[in-house]
Design a protein around this motif. Structure first.
Motif, mmCIF file in Angstrom:
data_model
loop_
_atom_site.group_PDB
_atom_site.id
_atom_site.type_symbol
_atom_site.label_atom_id
_atom_site.label_comp_id
_atom_site.label_asym_id
_atom_site.label_seq_id
_atom_site.Cartn_x
_atom_site.Cartn_y
_atom_site.Cartn_z
ATOM 1 N N ILE A 103 1.019 0.769 19.509
ATOM 2 C CA ILE A 103 2.455 0.972 19.263
ATOM 3 C C ILE A 103 2.701 1.740 17.969
ATOM 4 O O ILE A 103 3.584 2.606 17.901
ATOM 5 N N VAL A 104 1.909 1.455 16.940
ATOM 6 C CA VAL A 104 2.193 1.998 15.605
ATOM 7 C C VAL A 104 1.249 3.104 15.177
ATOM 8 O O VAL A 104 1.481 3.758 14.162
ATOM 9 N N GLY A 105 0.151 3.326 15.900
ATOM 10 C CA GLY A 105 -0.779 4.386 15.543
ATOM 11 C C GLY A 105 -1.709 3.997 14.402
ATOM 12 O O GLY A 105 -1.665 2.883 13.881
ATOM 13 N N VAL A 106 -2.554 4.964 14.004
ATOM 14 C CA VAL A 106 -3.576 4.709 12.993
ATOM 15 C C VAL A 106 -2.971 4.308 11.651
ATOM 16 O O VAL A 106 -3.305 3.271 11.079
ATOM 17 N N LYS A 107 -2.088 5.147 11.112
ATOM 18 C CA LYS A 107 -1.480 4.825 9.822
ATOM 19 C C LYS A 107 -0.623 3.575 9.909
ATOM 20 O O LYS A 107 -0.543 2.796 8.954
ATOM 21 N N GLY A 108 -0.004 3.374 11.053
ATOM 22 C CA GLY A 108 0.836 2.204 11.232
ATOM 23 C C GLY A 108 0.048 0.915 11.177
ATOM 24 O O GLY A 108 0.562 -0.118 10.737
ATOM 25 N N VAL A 109 -1.204 0.960 11.620
ATOM 26 C CA VAL A 109 -2.058 -0.225 11.549
ATOM 27 C C VAL A 109 -2.215 -0.672 10.103
ATOM 28 O O VAL A 109 -2.156 -1.879 9.796
ATOM 29 N N ILE A 110 -2.431 0.290 9.207
ATOM 30 C CA ILE A 110 -2.554 -0.032 7.779
ATOM 31 C C ILE A 110 -1.263 -0.660 7.264
ATOM 32 O O ILE A 110 -1.288 -1.657 6.526
ATOM 33 N N ASP A 111 -0.127 -0.089 7.680
ATOM 34 C CA ASP A 111 1.171 -0.637 7.260
ATOM 35 C C ASP A 111 1.335 -2.075 7.742
ATOM 36 O O ASP A 111 1.778 -2.948 6.984
ATOM 37 N N VAL A 112 0.988 -2.318 8.990
ATOM 38 C CA VAL A 112 1.121 -3.666 9.558
ATOM 39 C C VAL A 112 0.241 -4.653 8.815
ATOM 40 O O VAL A 112 0.667 -5.772 8.503
ATOM 41 N N ILE A 113 -0.991 -4.260 8.516
ATOM 42 C CA ILE A 113 -1.910 -5.155 7.802
ATOM 43 C C ILE A 113 -1.369 -5.491 6.414
ATOM 44 O O ILE A 113 -1.406 -6.654 5.985
ATOM 45 N N ILE A 114 -0.861 -4.492 5.706
ATOM 46 C CA ILE A 114 -0.333 -4.720 4.353
ATOM 47 C C ILE A 114 0.889 -5.630 4.397
ATOM 48 O O ILE A 114 0.994 -6.597 3.627
ATOM 49 N N ILE A 115 1.816 -5.346 5.318
ATOM 50 C CA ILE A 115 3.021 -6.177 5.449
ATOM 51 C C ILE A 115 2.647 -7.597 5.829
ATOM 52 O O ILE A 115 3.146 -8.581 5.252
ATOM 53 N N ALA A 116 1.740 -7.733 6.814
ATOM 54 C CA ALA A 116 1.313 -9.057 7.271
ATOM 55 C C ALA A 116 0.625 -9.825 6.154
ATOM 56 O O ALA A 116 0.804 -11.045 6.021
ATOM 57 N N SER A 117 -0.167 -9.122 5.349
ATOM 58 C CA SER A 117 -0.891 -9.778 4.251
ATOM 59 C C SER A 117 0.072 -10.330 3.208
ATOM 60 O O SER A 117 -0.125 -11.444 2.694
ATOM 61 N N PHE A 118 1.116 -9.573 2.887
ATOM 62 C CA PHE A 118 2.109 -10.046 1.918
ATOM 63 C C PHE A 118 2.847 -11.266 2.454
ATOM 64 O O PHE A 118 3.027 -12.258 1.733
ATOM 65 N N ILE A 119 3.269 -11.200 3.713
ATOM 66 C CA ILE A 119 3.984 -12.335 4.305
ATOM 67 C C ILE A 119 3.070 -13.555 4.397
ATOM 68 O O ILE A 119 3.452 -14.681 4.059
ATOM 69 N N GLY A 120 1.830 -13.327 4.851
ATOM 70 C CA GLY A 120 0.877 -14.418 4.983
ATOM 71 C C GLY A 120 0.528 -15.051 3.648
ATOM 72 O O GLY A 120 0.410 -16.272 3.542
ATOM 73 N N ALA A 121 0.373 -14.209 2.613
ATOM 74 C CA ALA A 121 0.054 -14.724 1.283
ATOM 75 C C ALA A 121 1.201 -15.571 0.743
ATOM 76 O O ALA A 121 0.983 -16.646 0.168
ATOM 77 N N PHE A 122 2.423 -15.096 0.943
ATOM 78 C CA PHE A 122 3.605 -15.845 0.483
ATOM 79 C C PHE A 122 3.689 -17.190 1.188
ATOM 80 O O PHE A 122 3.920 -18.235 0.555
ATOM 81 N N TYR A 123 3.461 -17.185 2.503
ATOM 82 C CA TYR A 123 3.487 -18.415 3.284
ATOM 83 C C TYR A 123 2.395 -19.376 2.823
ATOM 84 O O TYR A 123 2.630 -20.580 2.636
#
Length: 256
Positions: free
Chosen positions: A196-216
């Motif tokens: 859905i998000v492509g190669v660069k989008g995968v990096i974006d998803v991982i970074i966003i998910a990591s921030f949310i996961g770390a906060f949680y």
């Protein structure tokens, strides 16, 4: 008026998502038997199965046995309704097919997230569904550019990138921590998100998910719900990162 109808439709679909989640975990058919109370097993009447409204009227309890109904059910209905409405307002008039695709993907991600939170397991079937929709809708995906072939290449490159990143993390985790840092189900999930998000989008998803996961995770540690070494499911955060990427198309690398 149309927006209200779209929101109500999202609520009703959210009610169905609750059925899919519960019955998937219990490994029973999503078609039969009709909706029933998990405790007393008595079928739920249609007027007690109206999204959110019935929960409020019944004060969050079963009409028959008075068993408390989890707040999870109306929350999933509400989230589903909000996502449906928000996505419609963004793409409904200018890219209706993508609105349908993105909304359906969000429903599947909700199912994946809740099941992962409850069981710490990811069903590969739901990841396959997302990947299929990602491939079939790549020609209308606003995150992709160019003609059909270019979009198709971006889509499949994203699948390889997403699956490859998680696989690499699994290997690194086993070497450093002597245990799996992520589950194998995350390979298929991030691979499907990559469609859905492509190669660069995968990096974006991982970074966003990591921030949310770390906060949680930090919140849980502060409230002493888990320890520093406890495992928390990462699937729900990948799903959140995917939805944020789809809607806002955030380029995280440009923020640093």
């Amino acid at each position: 008026m149309l927006e209200i109808l779209i929101f109500i439709t999202g609520l009703c679909i959210g009610s169905f998502l609750n059925v899919v989640i519960y019955r998937n975990i219990k490994e029973i058919s999503i078609i039969y038997p009709p909706s029933f109370c998990p405790k007393c097993k008595i079928p739920i009447k249609w007027y007690d199965n109206i999204p959110i409204v019935s929960y409020i009227i019944l004060n969050g309890r079963c009409r028959n046995c008075q068993e408390k109904i989890s707040i999870e059910y109306p929350m999933i209905e509400l989230i589903s309704g909000i996502i449906t409405l928000v996505f419609y307002m963004k793409w409904g008039s200018e890219n209706f097919l993508w609105f349908l695709s993105a909304t359906f993907i969000s429903y599947v991600l909700i199912i994946i997230s809740v099941i992962d939170f409850k069981t710490m397991m990811l069903s590969d079937l739901f990841s396959y569904i997302i990947a299929f929709i990602g491939v079939m809708s790549c020609f209308i995906n606003p995150l992709y550019n160019g003609y059909f072939l270019n979009r198709l290449i971006s889509c499949f490159s994203g699948i390889v990138m997403g699956a490859g990143v998680v696989y690499l993390l699994l290997i690194i985790g086993k070497i450093i921590y002597k245990k799996e840092a992520m589950g194998e189900g995350d390979i298929f999930l991030l691979g499907s998100i990559g469609s859905i998000v492509g190669v660069k989008g995968v990096i974006d998803v991982i970074i966003i998910a990591s921030f949310i996961g770390a906060f949680y995770g930090i919140l849980l540690i502060l409230f002493k719900k888990i320890s520093r070494f406890s495992y928390i499911p990462f699937g729900p955060f990948l799903a959140s990162g995917c939805l944020i990427k789809i809607y806002f198309n955030i380029n995280t690398l440009n923020l640093f």
